[in-house]
Every structure is written in structure tokens, then in C-alpha cells.
Design an enzyme around this catalytic site. Structure first.
Site, short mmCIF file in Angstrom:
data_model
loop_
_atom_site.label_atom_id
_atom_site.label_comp_id
_atom_site.label_asym_id
_atom_site.label_seq_id
_atom_site.Cartn_x
_atom_site.Cartn_y
_atom_site.Cartn_z
N ASP A 127 28.36 -0.09 0.55
CA ASP A 127 27.86 0.53 -0.69
C ASP A 127 27.69 0.62 -1.88
OD1 ASP A 127 25.36 1.56 -0.84
OD2 ASP A 127 25.46 3.32 0.36
N LYS B 91 24.78 3.82 -12.25
CA LYS B 91 23.59 2.70 -11.47
C LYS B 91 22.52 2.54 -12.07
CE LYS B 91 22.10 0.97 -6.76
NZ LYS B 91 22.03 1.84 -5.02
N GLU C 213 19.15 -2.38 0.62
CA GLU C 213 19.44 -0.70 1.05
C GLU C 213 19.32 -0.71 2.70
OE1 GLU C 213 20.39 1.74 -2.12
OE2 GLU C 213 21.50 0.60 -2.86
N ASP D 270 14.74 5.70 3.34
CA ASP D 270 16.04 5.95 2.67
C ASP D 270 15.43 6.09 1.36
OD1 ASP D 270 17.87 4.88 1.47
OD2 ASP D 270 18.13 3.33 1.41
#
Lengths: 566, 601
Positions: free
Chosen positions: A6, A68, A145, A168
Site C-alpha cells: 500500500d 504521491k 485502493e 476510503d
């Protein structure tokens, strides 16, 4: 062995499929989460994880977090003498995670499943894959994800039939998925999200609120990255404290002066209301695309660190008319799901009867024009080819015609997005194909989009009449051909990475350094003393002394600023 | 994939049980490796979707008793008055399988407020009722409607996801039905639900209400943009069409008719929702005008023609010889020019139509048309040159030959490009005018009289104008626009230079001043041609030419009548006369013209 990673905005984690279940692998510090941070240490060596994150405040020019968000762009981060792209920085994190697995099972992993936000576009996915290759890992598959989280959750509930919703909210992105399970098939019915909404935005809301209360000077005008790092760290602490208490202090030290404010739960809720409002649209869209009503959902699964906030649970309860489930650890779900996928990829016998199908969360298509009434053209229209929430792998073809008499070639520009105007969508690439000159509309061109299970796109263009074919390799100006990639990998390998067994010391040292900056007076003096003690112990090179002193210092720091967190 | 094949792929008998289908799908999925054989998966998935979509049924065209030649569509179409195509699908695989008809036919029920919401959430249903009432009230103010919309959206934020989704569906219908009263609510709702962001994909794809609402937004944006940054024509047309009451199509206002026509053909045809921003009365009047139902301007002109003639004759004495000459020459020239214009328009329209039908611009016909035009100009040139008819004819032929040579030397065009024609016109007209003026001046300076130069200059001017207009029409090519432009200017210059030489060597005697009046129709014609453009520059040329024409008449009239008063009256009368003729001609041309016909002349 295949590992599941992850690669998060704030924290990353790695999991493996072992003995019929997914488990997370601890890092050198014994934590299951590793901050996604990279820094250059005082000795010029590369640091990752907690130590790097702690140095963000003390050495903002030598450290990087939240990279990211730059994935798939050409933005370069300057760390001291070095210049890194988001791919390189991610590669460092991935490499340290792989090293953790090697230390844990004694086997060097060579292949990996890496998770990406469902809303990552083709460029960002390719960049993530390259980051994996740069870290020396063959990327078997990229998994969305929320899909990974659904896998982690669904693998224990194979008998249930009703669809559930995965909510999420991570550090930088928000994803929603509707998942259905039947006969061992874990099927994602729809996904949607907002790739510019995450825990970091809530931190910014806290900062804005606090600075407004503190006032005094024009904070916004100060462009020093150090201030931003200090404020970010303070906000994170305040936000976490608000989880358990109705009010929490917000304090930071800037230019040897302490600033303080108290943030109440109600005040935070008000400041976060616009962010909360943005959560609804993706949820509604996912439900609509999945053709499910909220009342049919068997459960709402909240994952991602930011969903721990009480306001998030409140908002979810209001939206769905029920309390969300917290049967799964919000920070571990994605990595566990990646590990399950790794198990599936390895064809593990425990997963023989399990399959997972995912969807393409956004629409892919090409730019087209139409003849406007009264002459002229309307350009820049988006013609979808693969619609969002199509099950992947998918392959669809569409036929287009020429617009002008005697047209010599057709330019196809490939876009991702939902708007009908291409200007508002993301350009992924372009291709030009020659056509025989004829009257407008007489020449047909077939465009085929093939979207594989990792979410990577291939476009084939063909003129049936001439048999001419063109294939598009999407964008990839950096041409990830093997040779170049190997060169870059070698260049990164030349950089010395801080030895793993010393990481614990570095982390505590960096934390002490941050505390020192963030304190004043006696407390600062005391932390200074602790730092020299730790340095002395490290110089003694006696492992037992080092361990004892390190534990002591960490304990003292806990007392001063509250427990360390990830 | 046929539905029968889908069941075969799943390995089960047709069934309406979704659970059965899923079970078979799961078993088949476990038997294949998706990563190694994505094609098998895509097929399996299609089979599953088809099976779920059709349930236990088989589509008509797959049944054993299906007769592909039976006139099924017409017969059944007549029986159902809903107008739905039977069989809810096409015998041809359009690659659309796998998309459930989720939103099919929801519009039929009208916009009833959702029942479930009403019972569950009182705040929400009250807000919806208030908005509904305001949207149907004629006299509700925009701010009231906006406030009610905002209140409803706030209530949606508080409600559960299901309720607000239900309300969103209702809101779309309600807003679409209440266009344009719902305008103020749309931006709020759009920001809240992201309609414009996800309009044409997923579940929204087949929602006609959303199409309407988005078109309406586009229309509002277009109107706002045109008001600010539109061309002169577009702004004029908007001002005209938004003005309540009678049209302002007045005596000297042909420009407005052209502007309105273009606006209706382009902007309004592209997006019907613009009509909501226009005054309905004015819009209806103009639509009727273009359909040829009323011709008020031309009608009044018809009345005026005899009136102005009588007035003119009585003012100067019925048998004034000079006046009669002026009138006759003028009328002849004007008639000739009108014939040229109309013939040219007709020819070019036909050629363009043929080009559309045959798929190719008939280059040969383009050249022939130009020759025909040149030939038609010869009598006009002859009328202007009483001293040397033969020489004048020779000049015309030489000019036509030059033009034709220039055209034949150019390569065959690839296509006709109307944008290029427009921009050519804007450049070609002033260029041709300059060249002609230079001819006159040079002729005068080199020893001839002003009249000598004029005599030759004007037929040439007309020729230059038409060439600069027709040349790009015949050879227009976007890719070669610059070359085309250069050639046209070169050709015009060449023609004028030839005319200059001929005028210097062939003519010396001074002309009677009356022939200077030949200028008038030429100037009027140049001005008339100039109105084909759309830019402010062309509009400027047009008005400059009009003013110039009147001024010129006055000056020439002074030489003729030796009296300013009479000269002014005469020139104004002439202007009216010419205008009446042109208006009649143009109104006659426009009446009954199809909408896609070009409006160049």
C-alpha cells in the site's frame, strides 16, 4: 514471492500472503506503517520512513512527504544536491518496504502488487509501476485502493450476499466502491471518488482555523516551507487529539516564539463542513452507477486514516442512515487487500475458489468534432469509448468518420474524464493515422480501446479500407524502455541508503530534533540534553547501551509531547 | 454475441433467475485465467450481462419462427401509440450490450415529487413543494426561485443518500420542465450534484432532461459571450431579437436582416434553448420574414419606386434630356448588375449544391462561371464607353482573358472552404478598390483626363471585385490560403495594370461629364458586394461606400445642374431608387430560400 504494497500519501505498508491469510510486515522500528517520507541525512545518506518524516520540520529542504500527489507529473523535488521525481522518491519507500520483508522472511521479494487510488489516471499508474521497477520489483499488478480494502474485508465474508460500500478517505484521496460477493467472486460494481480530497485537506482546515484565531501577522504571506511543515505537524496532532476530546490545543513555535490556540470540536466541524459536503457526490455517483440503493447495502466499511475523525463517522451515519462498520483496521485494510491480491496472483491454494473483478472507475474516450448548424465545426467534444464502471479487462471499439473533403489524416487525442468537453478532461496521448483523401464521412476509422486488469490502456486505430494500423503507447514521453529504466535504477542504487539497523536511532534522533524546535525554555533545554545523551550512547557503539538510552529518550519525549503516532 | 450464444457460454438453460446466472458465471470465471486470457473473460462477461438483461426471454429475431422479411416494425409501431420501437433493441449488434436500460422511459410519468421522500423527510418534501410552486408560478422572481432552490439543496445535504438521490432525479425533471424560469437554480444544483461534470456517461447518459438543462446552460453562456465578444453582426442580431415589439427592419437596414439571418442559422439552430432568451414576438416576426410570409421592406419600396420617379420627373421637367439620359443609363446599368448578381448567386449556389451531391468541387464549372461573368460584364463596359465601343469590348476581353489565364494556371483545388472565401473578401475588396483608384489617378497624371481613367477603371474595378470574390470560391483551399490570397491580389493588380495601359494608348478624347454617373452603380455595387462580410471592417467599408456614393452623386450633379440644391435632391432620389431596386431583388431572392443556402449575395 509476491508482496502486497500500500503506497500511501502519508503512510505506506507492506503485507504478504502466508499460511492462508494476509498479514502485515513490521518495519525496522517494529511499526506496521511506514511514513511515506524521504530525506537526505546529515551524512548524505538517504533516509526513509519515520526518521525522514520527523526531519521534515527541522530540515524541510532535505526532506519530502506527500509526493504521491506529484505522481505522473514531471515535477522534481530538490533534496540537497539531488533532484528526484515522485517516482524516485516512491522507489526509495518501496525499496525500504521490500527490505523489511526480506528481514522478516529471509527471502528477497522480486515481485509485487501495488495499490493506487482508484482515480489515478493512466500516467499516474504507469509512474507507479515505474517506481516499482526502479525499486527492483516486478509489478505484477496495480490494484485500486478501495478494491484492495474490499478484498481484505470480503475475504472473511465470502458467504454474505448483499453488496457493501467501501468508504476510503486516505491522506490525499477519497474513493468509494460498491462491492458484491457471490460464490467466491468478489465483484466491484462501481467506483468513484475525488482525487483531491483527503486527510491533508482537513489538516489545512485546522491550520486555517487556528491561524485565524492566533492572528497577529499575515501568516499566508510567509512562504517558508518550514512554517508549512511546522503547521502541518501541529494540525495533525490537534486533529488526532480531537478524536477523543471535545477540544484540543494547537501549538507551534516559529522563530523562537510559541503560538497557541484552542480548537473546539464544533469549530472544526464548521470549518470542515465544505469538505464533508464534497463526500456526498462520489457516494451518490457510485450508488447510481452500481444500481444500488443505500438501504440495500449490508454494510458501510470505513477505511483510511482520516475516517477515524468523529465528524466523518457522523457524516457517514447521516448519509447512509446507519452506523458504519469498523470491523477492519482503517490503516491496514489496503495493504492487507494487496497481500490477498498477491496471494491470488500466486494462485495460492487457499484462494483457489476466490476471484476478484474490478471496474475502470473513469471514462476513456477520444476527442471528436461535430458539424455545427450554419457551417463550421464544434470541436473539443468528448466521445466516450470505455465508460466508467465497465468491468475490466475490457475492450471496446468505436467507428469514426472524417470531417473534411479530401482529409489526409485523422488525429486522435485520447482523454480520460467525465466532462463532455475535452478541455476539462485529462489528455492521455495522441495518435495520427493517414487516410485516403475522399469526401467527408466516406472514410471510416475504427478505434479500439483495451484496458487491462492493472488499469493500463492500449489504443489501436485502424482504417479498414486500407488496412493501415497504428498503435498508441499512452503518453510515456519518458519511454520506460528497459535500458533507460535500468540506467535510472543504477543511478538510484548508487545513492547510499541509511543502514537498516540504525533506523531506530535515526528516528528517535529526528524526533528529538523536531521536539527541540517546537519547544521553548526549560523544556527545550531538557530535550537538548536528551539529544546529547543519545548521541553519546550511539558513539559508544555498545548495542545494549544504545537500546536502553534510546528507550529512555523516547519515553521522555512521549511525556513531553504526547505519544508518537504514524 | 447473440442471446442464445450467451446461454451456451454460461452453460445453462435460459432462466429468469439472476441468482442462477451469477452462479453459472462464477463457475465459468473460476475455470479461466483472466490475466492470461482477457478475451475469454470479456466474452464471458458479455454473456452474463446479456443473460441478465434478457432474463428467460429470447429476443424476437432469435426465435425459431422469426421471419426477417416480415414488416414487423411498421405493424407493431402502429399498434403501440407510445411510439416505442418494439423489441427494445436492434437485430444488429451495436456493441451496446452490457448496458442496462436503467433510465428507460422515466420521463413518461411526469414530474411527480417522490413519495418515499415525502413520508420520510418532512423538511425535504416541504422544500421541494415550495420550489415546485414557485417554478409553476408565472410571476415568481428569480431571487425567490433561487432561494427556494438553495433551501432544497440544503435540505438534500441533511437528508440520507437515498432521499437526496431521489430528490436529484425529481429536481432534474422539474428544472427541465420549468426552463427558463429554473435558470437561477441550475448553477446551484449543478455545483451540488456535478451534473455538467458527468453528463453523458454512466447512468445519466440517456436522461433527456439533463440534455435540456445543459443545452440551456450552454445557451445562456453563448448569449452572454456574444453580448460581450460577439462580432458586430452577432451583437446587432441579439439586440434586435431581444427587443420587444416590432422589428427595426427599416429603410436602409439590410445589414440587420443579414445579421439576424446568420444568427438564427448558426447560433439558434445549434442550440434551440437560446430562443428562451429572445423576445418571442420579435423572433416569430423574423422567422416569418425569412420564410417569405411577409416582405414589408420590399413592399414599401415597391410603393416608393413610382413615387420617387414621379417626384423626380416633376422636379426637373418631364422631358429634361440630360435627366432622361441619366435615368436610362442608370437603370440599364443597375439592371445589368442585378442580373449579374442574381445569376452569379444562383450559379454559385448550384455549383456548391452539386459539389455536395457529387462529393467534389467541379473545378471546370468554376472556371466556366468566371468566363460567363466576364462576358456578362462586357455590355456593361460597353454602355460606359460611347466613344469607342470596339476598344471597350477589346479591353473587357483582354481583362477576361487575363483573369481566365490566371485561373487556368493554378492547380485544381481540393475543396471549397468558406472561411477562406470570407477572409479573401475582406482583403480582396479594399485591394481591388485601391488598384482601381490608382488606375484612375495614373491615367490622369499621364496626360489623359480624369474621365478617361474612370471610363476604363470602373469596368475593371467591377471585374477585380468579382474576381477577388469568385477566385477563392473556385480555388479556395485552407492549406494554401496564403498562396490563394497572393494570387488573387496579383490577378487584380494585373488586370488593372492592363486596363491602365489600354486606356493610355487607345483613348484620348474627353468624355461628356454625364458618363461620370456610370460611377454610381459601380460604387453601389461595390458596397453591396461588401455586405457579404461579417467583420466590423467590412461594415465600415459598406458605410463608407454608401456615403461616398451619395457624395459623388452630389458633386457630379453640381456639374450637370450647376445648382447644389437640385443636385442634392437628385442624388438622394437616385440613392433611393437604387436602393429600392436592390431591396426588391434581395427580398425576392430571400423569400423561400432554404435554411442551408449560403447568404453571400
Amino acid at each position: 514471492m509476491i508482496i502486497g504494497i500500500d503506497l500511501g500519501t502519508t503512510n505506506s505498508a507492506v503485507g504478504i500472503w502466508q499460511d492462508g491469510e494476509a498479514r502485515l510486515v513490521p518495519n525496522a522500528l517494529g511499526d506496521l506503517l511506514t511514513p511515506s517520507a524521504v530525506a537526505i541525512g546529515d551524512d548524505g545518506q538517504v533516509l526513509t520512513g519515520l526518521a525522514a518524516r520527523e526531519r521534515m520540520v527541522t530540515h524541510p529542504h532535505l526532506s519530502r512527504t506527500v509526493f504521491k500527489r506529484l505522481m505522473g507529473t514531471n515535477a522534481k523535488a530538490k533534496l540537497g544536491r539531488h533532484e528526484f521525481g515522485a517516482e524516485d522518491l516512491s522507489a526509495f519507500v518501496l525499496r525500504s518496504l521490500a527490505a523489511d520483508v526480506e528481514a522478516f522472511c529471509g527471502e528477497r521479494p522480486e515481485r509485487a502488487v501495488i495499490t493506487v487510488p482508484a482515480y489515478f489516471n493512466d500516467k499516474q499508474r504507469k509512474a507507479t509501476r515505474r517506481a516499482g521497477e526502479l525499486a527492483g520489483l516486478k509489478v505484477e499488478r496495480l490494484v485500486n485502493e478501495p478494491t484492495a480494502a474490499a478484498l481484505a474485508y470480503g475475504i472473511h465474508r465470502l458467504g454474505e450476499e448483499n453488496p457493501f460500500l467501501v468508504f476510503d478517505l486516505g491522506g490525499g484521496t477519497f474513493d468509494v466502491s460498491i462491492v458484491e460477493i457471490f460464490d467466491g467472486i468478489i465483484e466491484v460494481r462501481s467506483s468513484s471518488g475525488d482525487n483531491r480530497l483527503g486527510g491533508e485537506d482537513f489538516n489545512e482546515a485546522v491550520v486555517a482555523l487556528a491561524l485565524q484565531k492566533i492572528g497577529g501577522r499575515d501568516w499566508k504571506a510567509i512562504a517558508d516551507p518550514r512554517l508549512r511543515a511546522v503547521l502541518g505537524a501541529a494540525a495533525e496532532r490537534t486533529r488526532r487529539a480531537l478524536t477523543d476530546a471535545p477540544e484540543a490545543p494547537f501549538s507551534f513555535v516559529w522563530l523562537d516564539e510559541r503560538f497557541e490556540a484552542t480548537i473546539t470540536e464544533a469549530g472544526f466541524e464548521e470549518a470542515a463542513a465544505p469538505l464533508i459536503a464534497r463526500l456526498r457526490e462520489p457516494v451518490v455517483r457510485a450508488l447510481r452507477d452500481g444500481q444500488v440503493r443505500a438501504e440495500q447495502l449490508s454494510e458501510v466499511v470505513m477505511i483510511g486514516g482520516a475516517t477515524r475523525m468523529p465528524i466523518m463517522r457522523k457524516a457517514a451515519t447521516r448519509m447512509f442512515g446507519r452506523f458504519p462498520a469498523n470491523r477492519i483496521h482503517p490503516d491496514h485494510a489496503v495493504a492487507l487487500g494487496a497481500a490477498v491480491q498477491a496471494g491470488l496472483q500466486m494462485r495460492d491454494s487457499a484462494l483457489k475458489e476466490v476471484r476478484m473483478t474490478d471496474v475502470c472507475p473513469f471514462t476513456l474516450g477520444v476527442e471528436s468534432s461535430e458539424r455545427a448548424a450554419g457551417g463550421g465545426f464544434r470541436d473539443g467534444l468528448f466521445s466516450p469509448i470505455i465508460e466508467r464502471n465497465t468491468v475490466i479487462p475490457a475492450s471496446r471499439e468505436q467507428i469514426f468518420g472524417t470531417m473534411q473533403d479530401g482529409q489526409r489524416y485523422v488525429d486522435f487525442r485520447i482523454f480520460q474524464g467525465e466532462s463532455r468537453l475535452t478541455a476539462e478532461n485529462v489528455l492521455l496521448g495522441k495518435v495520427r493515422i493517414e487516410v485516403p483523401p475522399k469526401r467527408a464521412g466516406d472514410v471510416l476509422v475504427a478505434v479500439r480501446f483495451s484496458y487491462d486488469s492493472s488499469g493500463l490502456l492500449e489504443v489501436d486505430v485502424e482504417v479498414p479500407e486500407t488496412g493501415r494500423k497504428e498503435q498508441v503507447v499512452i503518453v510515456d514521453e519518458e519511454a520506460a524502455d528497459e535500458k533507460q529504466l535500468a540506467e535510472r535504477r543504477a543511478a538510484l542504487a548508487l545513492l547510499k541508503v541509511h543502514p537498516r539497523d540504525d533506523e531506530m536511532n535515526m528516528a528517535v534522533k529526528a524526533r528529538a530534533g523536531r521536539c527541540y524546535e517546537n519547544l521553548l525554555g526549560d523544556e527545550r533545554h531538557y530535550v537538548g540534553m536528551l539529544m546529547s545523551r543519545l548521541d553519546q550512547a550511539i558513539e559508544s557503539q555498545d548495542p545494549r547501551t544504545i537500546e536502553r538510552v534510546r528507550a529512555e529518550v523516547a519515553g521522555e519525549l512521549d511525556k513531553i509531547e504526547g505519544e508518537s503516532f504514524l | 454475441m447473440r442471446v442464445t450464444d450467451a446461454w451456451a457460454r454460461l452453460g445453462i438453460a435460459p432462466t429468469g433467475e439472476a441468482r442462477e446466472v451469477k452462479r453459472a458465471y462464477a463457475a465459468a470465471l473460476k475455470a479461466i485465467d483472466v490475466d492470461l486470457d482477457p478475451k475469454a473473460f470479456i466474452e464471458l462477461r458479455e454473456a452474463r450481462d446479456l443473460a441478465l438483461q434478457w432474463g428467460g426471454e429470447l429476443p424476437e429475431w432469435e426465435r425459431e419462427d422469426y421471419d426477417p422479411d416480415a414488416p414487423w416494425a411498421e405493424d407493431e409501431f402502429r399498434e403501440e401509440d407510445g411510439g416505442e420501437v418494439p423489441g427494445q433493441g436492434f437485430p444488429i449488434d451495436l456493441g451496446l450490450s452490457g448496458i442496462d436500460p436503467f433510465w428507460g422511459g422515466h420521463r413518461a410519468g411526469g414530474a411527480a415529487r417522490p413519495e418515499a421522500v415525502a413520508s420520510a423527510n418532512r423538511a425535504l418534501s416541504e422544500a421541494a413543494a415550495r420550489l415546485e410552486a414557485l417554478l409553476s408560478a408565472e410571476d415568481a422572481s428569480a431571487s425567490e426561485v433561487e432561494a427556494a432552490g438553495a433551501a432544497l439543496l440544503n435540505a438534500c445535504d441533511e437528508a440520507s443518500v437515498d432521499d437526496s438521490a431521489e430528490m436529484e432525479r425529481w429536481l432534474r425533471q422539474a428544472l427541465a420542465q420549468a426552463i427558463p424560469r429554473s435558470d437561477p437554480v441550475f448553477p446551484l444544483a449543478d455545483a451540488r450534484f456535478g451534473w455538467s461534470g458527468s453528463a453523458f456517461v454512466g447512468g445519466n447518459r440517456h436522461d433527456p432532461d439533463l440534455y435540456d438543462l445543459l443545452d440551456r446552460q450552454d445557451a445562456r453562456a453563448t448569449v452572454a459571450r456574444l453580448r460581450q465578444h460577439g462580432s458586430v453582426d452577432e451583437r446587432d442580431a441579439l439586440a434586435e431579437l431581444t427587443r420587444p415589439g416590432r422589428s427595426r427592419l427599416g429603410w436602409f437596414e439590410f445589414g440587420i436582416a443579414r445579421s439576424v439571418r446568420m444568427f438564427l442559422n448558426e447560433a439558434v439552430a445549434a442550440n434551440r434553448m437560446i430562443e428562451h432568451d429572445l423576445d418571442p414576438g420579435t423572433l416569430a416576426w423574423w422567422q416569418g420574414y425569412f420564410e417569405g410570409r411577409h416582405l414589408p421592406g420590399a413592399f414599401w419600396s415597391l410603393l416608393l419606386l413610382p413615387v420617387s420617379l414621379t417626384a423626380g420627373l416633376s422636379l426637373f421637367g418631364a422631358i429634361d434630356k440630360d435627366f432622361a439620359t441619366i435615368g436610362l443609363t442608370f437603370a440599364a446599368a443597375e439592371a445589368a448588375i442585378l442580373v449579374v448578381i442574381l445569376l452569379y448567386a444562383e450559379l454559385s449556389f448550384r455549383a456548391r449544391k452539386r459539389a455536395r451531391e457529387q462529393g467534389w468541387w467541379d473545378y471546370g464549372s468554376g472556371k466556366v462561371r468566371l468566363l460567363v461573368l466576364a462576358a456578362m460584364l462586357l455590355p456593361v463596359g460597353a454602355a460606359f464607353a460611347p466613344v469607342g465601343v470596339a476598344a471597350s469590348v477589346a479591353t473587357g476581353i483582354a481583362a477576361a482573358a487575363l483573369g481566365a489565364a490566371a485561373l487556368f494556371l493554378t492547380p485544381a483545388p481540393r475543396r471549397t472552404d468558406y472561411d477562406a472565401v470570407e477572409s479573401m473578401t475582406a482583403i480582396g475588396f479594399p485591394a481591388a478598390g485601391l488598384v482601381a483608384a490608382a488606375t484612375i489617378c495614373v491615367a490622369a497624371v499621364m496626360g489623359g483626363t480624369l474621365a478617361d481613367g474612370t471610363q476604363l477603371g470602373f469596368p475593371l474595378l467591377i471585374l477585380c471585385l468579382i474576381v477577388s470574390r469568385a477566385y477563392p470560391l473556385a480555388t479556395g483551399d485552407m492549406a494554401n490560403l496564403k498562396r490563394t490570397r497572393a494570387r488573387a491580389i496579383l490577378a487584380a493588380t494585373g488586370l488593372s495594370a492592363a486596363g491602365m495601359l489600354v486606356s493610355l494608348f487607345c483613348f484620348t478624347p474627353a468624355l461628356p461629364p454625364v458618363w461620370l454617373l456610370a460611377l454610381a452603380p459601380a460604387v453601389v455595387m461595390a458596397q453591396h458586394l461588401a455586405t457579404g462580410g461579417t467583420t466590423a471592417a467590412v461594415r465600415l467599408i459598406e458605410w463608407g461606400a454608401r456615403a461616398g456614393a451619395i457624395l459623388f452623386h452630389i458633386i457630379v450633379g453640381k456639374r450637370l445642374f450647376e445648382d447644389w440644391g437640385r443636385s442634392i435632391v437628385a442624388s438622394l432620389l437616385l440613392y433611393l431608387l437604387v436602393y429600392s431596386l436592390i431591396r426588391i431583388a434581395v427580398a425576392w431572392r430571400w423569400a423561400g430560400r432554404a435554411a442551408d443556402e449560403p447568404a453571400y449575395f
